[in-house]
Design an enzyme around this catalytic site. Structure first.
Site, mmCIF file in Angstrom:
data_model
loop_
_atom_site.group_PDB
_atom_site.id
_atom_site.type_symbol
_atom_site.label_atom_id
_atom_site.label_comp_id
_atom_site.label_asym_id
_atom_site.label_seq_id
_atom_site.Cartn_x
_atom_site.Cartn_y
_atom_site.Cartn_z
ATOM 1 N N HIS A 149 -4.949 -32.864 18.275
ATOM 2 C CA HIS A 149 -3.967 -33.583 18.708
ATOM 3 C C HIS A 149 -2.770 -32.783 19.157
ATOM 4 O O HIS A 149 -1.626 -33.326 19.091
ATOM 5 C CB HIS A 149 -3.512 -34.555 17.598
ATOM 6 C CG HIS A 149 -4.762 -35.773 17.275
ATOM 7 N ND1 HIS A 149 -4.596 -36.876 17.973
ATOM 8 C CD2 HIS A 149 -5.849 -35.554 16.616
ATOM 9 C CE1 HIS A 149 -5.812 -37.786 17.420
ATOM 10 N NE2 HIS A 149 -6.221 -36.886 16.603
ATOM 11 N N GLY A 160 -4.617 -1.681 5.298
ATOM 12 C CA GLY A 160 -3.819 -2.877 4.850
ATOM 13 C C GLY A 160 -4.495 -4.061 5.230
ATOM 14 O O GLY A 160 -4.658 -5.127 4.268
ATOM 15 N N ARG A 161 -4.857 -4.261 6.372
ATOM 16 C CA ARG A 161 -5.507 -5.394 6.867
ATOM 17 C C ARG A 161 -6.996 -5.889 6.174
ATOM 18 O O ARG A 161 -7.451 -6.809 6.750
ATOM 19 C CB ARG A 161 -5.317 -5.601 8.275
ATOM 20 C CG ARG A 161 -5.908 -4.605 9.086
ATOM 21 C CD ARG A 161 -5.317 -4.638 10.568
ATOM 22 N NE ARG A 161 -5.790 -3.722 11.508
ATOM 23 C CZ ARG A 161 -5.141 -2.620 11.475
ATOM 24 N NH1 ARG A 161 -4.012 -2.205 11.233
ATOM 25 N NH2 ARG A 161 -5.538 -1.346 12.516
ATOM 26 N N GLU A 195 -3.760 -6.498 15.257
ATOM 27 C CA GLU A 195 -3.346 -4.968 14.997
ATOM 28 C C GLU A 195 -4.489 -3.879 15.021
ATOM 29 O O GLU A 195 -4.366 -2.908 15.117
ATOM 30 C CB GLU A 195 -3.019 -5.310 13.558
ATOM 31 C CG GLU A 195 -1.942 -3.878 13.075
ATOM 32 C CD GLU A 195 -1.183 -4.146 11.853
ATOM 33 O OE1 GLU A 195 0.046 -4.882 11.749
ATOM 34 O OE2 GLU A 195 -1.758 -4.083 10.794
ATOM 35 N N LYS A 221 10.083 -0.880 13.709
ATOM 36 C CA LYS A 221 10.470 -0.684 12.115
ATOM 37 C C LYS A 221 11.690 0.273 12.468
ATOM 38 O O LYS A 221 12.779 0.102 11.659
ATOM 39 C CB LYS A 221 9.597 -0.099 11.326
ATOM 40 C CG LYS A 221 8.553 -0.940 10.972
ATOM 41 C CD LYS A 221 7.277 -0.367 10.183
ATOM 42 C CE LYS A 221 6.124 -1.182 9.813
ATOM 43 N NZ LYS A 221 5.290 -0.499 8.907
ATOM 44 N N LYS A 256 0.791 -1.068 0.136
ATOM 45 C CA LYS A 256 0.072 -0.078 0.019
ATOM 46 C C LYS A 256 0.865 1.097 -0.023
ATOM 47 O O LYS A 256 0.695 2.187 -0.818
ATOM 48 C CB LYS A 256 -0.955 -0.089 1.089
ATOM 49 C CG LYS A 256 -1.596 1.075 1.304
ATOM 50 C CD LYS A 256 -2.759 1.037 2.716
ATOM 51 C CE LYS A 256 -3.543 2.281 2.931
ATOM 52 N NZ LYS A 256 -4.494 2.256 4.096
ATOM 53 N N GLU A 314 10.534 -4.905 4.032
ATOM 54 C CA GLU A 314 10.467 -6.381 3.874
ATOM 55 C C GLU A 314 10.085 -6.544 2.238
ATOM 56 O O GLU A 314 10.780 -7.083 1.413
ATOM 57 C CB GLU A 314 9.548 -7.065 4.702
ATOM 58 C CG GLU A 314 10.047 -7.139 6.146
ATOM 59 C CD GLU A 314 9.561 -6.100 6.679
ATOM 60 O OE1 GLU A 314 9.261 -4.998 6.407
ATOM 61 O OE2 GLU A 314 9.249 -6.215 8.021
HETATM 62 O O1 F6P Z 1 2.844 -4.011 9.930
HETATM 63 C C1 F6P Z 1 2.545 -3.015 9.650
HETATM 64 C C2 F6P Z 1 1.604 -2.502 8.127
HETATM 65 O O2 F6P Z 1 1.716 -1.151 8.072
HETATM 66 C C3 F6P Z 1 0.285 -3.105 8.044
HETATM 67 O O3 F6P Z 1 -0.697 -2.613 8.677
HETATM 68 C C4 F6P Z 1 0.219 -3.676 6.680
HETATM 69 O O4 F6P Z 1 -0.607 -4.593 6.417
HETATM 70 C C5 F6P Z 1 1.695 -3.950 6.357
HETATM 71 O O5 F6P Z 1 2.468 -3.239 7.513
HETATM 72 C C6 F6P Z 1 2.255 -3.953 4.919
HETATM 73 O O6 F6P Z 1 2.113 -2.496 4.511
HETATM 74 P P1 F6P Z 1 2.280 -2.150 2.908
HETATM 75 O O7 F6P Z 1 1.108 -2.757 2.295
HETATM 76 O O8 F6P Z 1 2.391 -0.480 2.989
HETATM 77 O O9 F6P Z 1 3.676 -2.727 2.418
#
Ligand code: F6P
Length: 538
Positions: free
Chosen positions: A377, A260-261, A346, A505, A200, A206
């Site tokens: 189990h 995002g979520r 979150e 972060k 987003k 990452e």
């Molecule tokens: O973990 C924090 C966060 O901002 C989430 O809310 C989001 O889903 C994720 O990082 C990924 O963010 P982006 O889609 O901006 O890479």
């Protein structure tokens, strides 16, 4: 939205007093009421939601609904669906429901339908083979690169809808772990692979690192020119995507009013639409929309997200339960608990209320789970006989997709037996009777009894759905989304920001730069020691 400390409401006070009267009542006693199962069941479309195995009576339910009214849940729902900036700390509306609604959100309608059309056209072209790789071959593999909401929703749905999948293979790269990236690339043919970079913000360390590594690997094989046929991106940050080297034609947009979520319904779900085809994607949106309508229109005492949320508040805030388990009785939903961990924790893992003050009551629950029967189990021992109260959602489908009756019967027999066992338990007398036929001595039998007793009285919600389809899955996920919203309203917190992920972060950036510096570091002794130990071999 109103700003009401729930503990100051009359309903909360009454619930506190009521808790004292019901806390020791066993579910077996409550089930003496012949009408209990039907009184505490909601049937809606293809859903049967049985919440009779909860430690509540009619008064509990009435008081919980009073609580929802006192915190002005109705007004909050109107603000949510009305596009008000209820994500106040980020100054944003929360409009994922507009993505699955064709008419009501006039302001978003044009943008949403344009975006859907783009998803539809592109997925059709890839699936049909019209869109070719740079060397003229059809796409066979799709790799989604994203993390958090840009990974968990898509991967959960793609796994859940495996039965509906087409010929495209789908992989997901999320963790910044380089080994994960290299393992994910193993066996892939760059000529037939499409990479979907989902972020987003397009600033997530990452995802950008993974995308850069993958792009480099790709260019080494097919050259820079080929990138256009094999890389697309989903983001709100068009400039950053272009700087990364993806042409504007290959960018799918989304908007800040989609968290995002909660974004799998948007172009973040591109890998879903690629995996199962656009029509199934659209069916999933319709199922979610049906749940949105139910949530908006049905009275609270018959409203699935409202009732499930209030039950969770009941255990969290009155019984002191800390966690909830989600147990899907289908392997297809094996990623649902992980997806819900982000969605729920979150959102509602907050300790400051909407006033900015520290809360003096519990908020977000801990979510965990695994598919049944595997979980039986693994950790059911603790749920049955441990010291903790763990309300659980049991989710199952009446019909198996592959129609193997023998397996389905066994699976569902386990499902129903577990909720029955959790509710009834087994008394010492029952254990004694069972042991009558055993060859053990009387003394041995007596010694064994306490270990074989089950207290029971463990609450469960049963969600029994006709069949796992894109639509029923959409409804199920939307149900949890609204449950999260209701809980946030009751707890008077902001459910749609996530400031709690920022500190780690920030510090990760600092630690990363310290890996490459020889100057003195500014960390505590433990962290410095760890960094030095790492640096000694890197
Ligand atoms: O973990 C924090 C966060 O901002 C989430 O809310 C989001 O889903 C994720 O990082 C990924 O963010 P982006 O889609 O901006 O890479």
């Amino acid at each position: 939205m109103k700003n009401i400390n729930p503990t100051t409401t009359n309903a909360w006070k009454s619930l506190k007093a009521h808790y004292q009267t019901i806390k020791d009542t066993h579910l077996k006693t409550l089930f003496k009421d012949q009408d209990r199962a039907s009184n505490f069941t909601i049937t809606w479309e293809d859903f049967l939601v049985d919440y009779s195995k909860h430690r509540i009576d009619a008064t509990t339910k009435e008081l919980l609904v009073d609580l929802a009214n006192e915190v002005d849940l109705k007004g909050a729902i109107n603000s949510y669906f009305g596009g008000e900036p209820i994500n106040a700390t980020e100054g944003r509306a929360v409009m994922h429901t507009a993505l699955r609604d064709e008419g009501e959100h006039a302001f978003a309608k044009a943008e949403v339908s344009k975006s859907k059309q783009a998803i539809k056209n592109f997925t059709h072209r890839v699936i049909s083979g019209e869109h070719k790789g740079a060397t003229g071959k059809n796409i066979t593999d799709v790799v989604n690169i994203g993390i958090g909401g840009s990974d968990l929703g898509p991967v959960m749905i793609v796994e859940a809808l495996q039965y509906y999948k087409n010929h495209l293979n789908t992989r997901f790269i999320s963790n910044v772990d380089g080994d994960h990236v290299m393992e994910s690339l193993k066996g892939l043919n760059p000529e037939t692979t499409l990479f979907v970079i989902v972020s987003k913000t397009f600033t997530t360390q990452e995802t950008l690192s993974n995308a850069t590594t993958v792009r480099k690997w790709f260019v080494e094989h097919l050259g820079e020119e080929a990138v256009a046929n094999h890389f697309v991106a989903v983001s709100t940050n068009l400039e950053a995507v272009q700087n990364f080297g993806i042409a504007s034609d290959n960018i799918f947009t989304m908007w800040n009013w989609v968290g995002g979520r909660f974004s799998l319904w948007s172009s973040v779900g591109l890998s879903i639409a690629l995996a199962v085809g656009y029509d199934n994607f659209e069916d999933m949106l319709s199922g979610a929309h049906a749940m949105d309508t139910h949530f908006k229109e049905i009275p609270f005492d018959q409203n699935i997200p409202v009732i499930t949320a209030l039950l969770s508040v009941w255990y969290n805030n009155f019984f002191g339960a800390e966690s909830e388990a989600v147990i899907p009785y289908t392997q297809y939903l094996h990623r649902l608990p992980a997806y819900l961990q982000q969605a729920i924790m979150e959102s509602n893992g907050k300790s400051v209320d909407r006033n900015g003050d520290q809360v003096n009551y519990q908020t977000g629950t801990i979510i965990w789970g695994e598919p049944g029967t595997n979980s039986q189990h693994a950790f059911f021992q603790l749920i049955h006989q441990g010291t903790k109260l763990i309300p659980a959602d049991f989710i199952g489908f009446k019909t198996a997709l592959h129609g193997n009756k023998d397996h389905q019967d066994k699976l569902m027999a386990n499902f129903f037996a577990q909720t029955e066992a959790l509710m009834n338990g087994k008394t010492a007398e029952e254990v004694e009777r069972e042991l009558e036929k055993s060859t053990l001595s009387r003394k041995q039998k007596e010694q064994l009894i306490p270990f074989k007793v089950f207290a029971g009285n463990k609450p469960t919600t049963t969600l029994l759905i006709d069949k796992l389809t894109p639509a029923s899955l959409g409804s199920l996920v939307a149900m949890y989304e609204h449950k999260i919203f209701v809980q946030g309203v009751v707890w008077n917190i902001f459910s749609y920001d996530q400031w709690g992920v920022e500190l780690g972060k920030q510090l990760a950036k600092k630690v990363l730069s310290d890996f490459n510096t020889t100057t003195a570091m500014d960390h505590d002794a433990s962290t410095s020691q760890l960094i030095l130990a790492y640096k000694s071999v890197n």
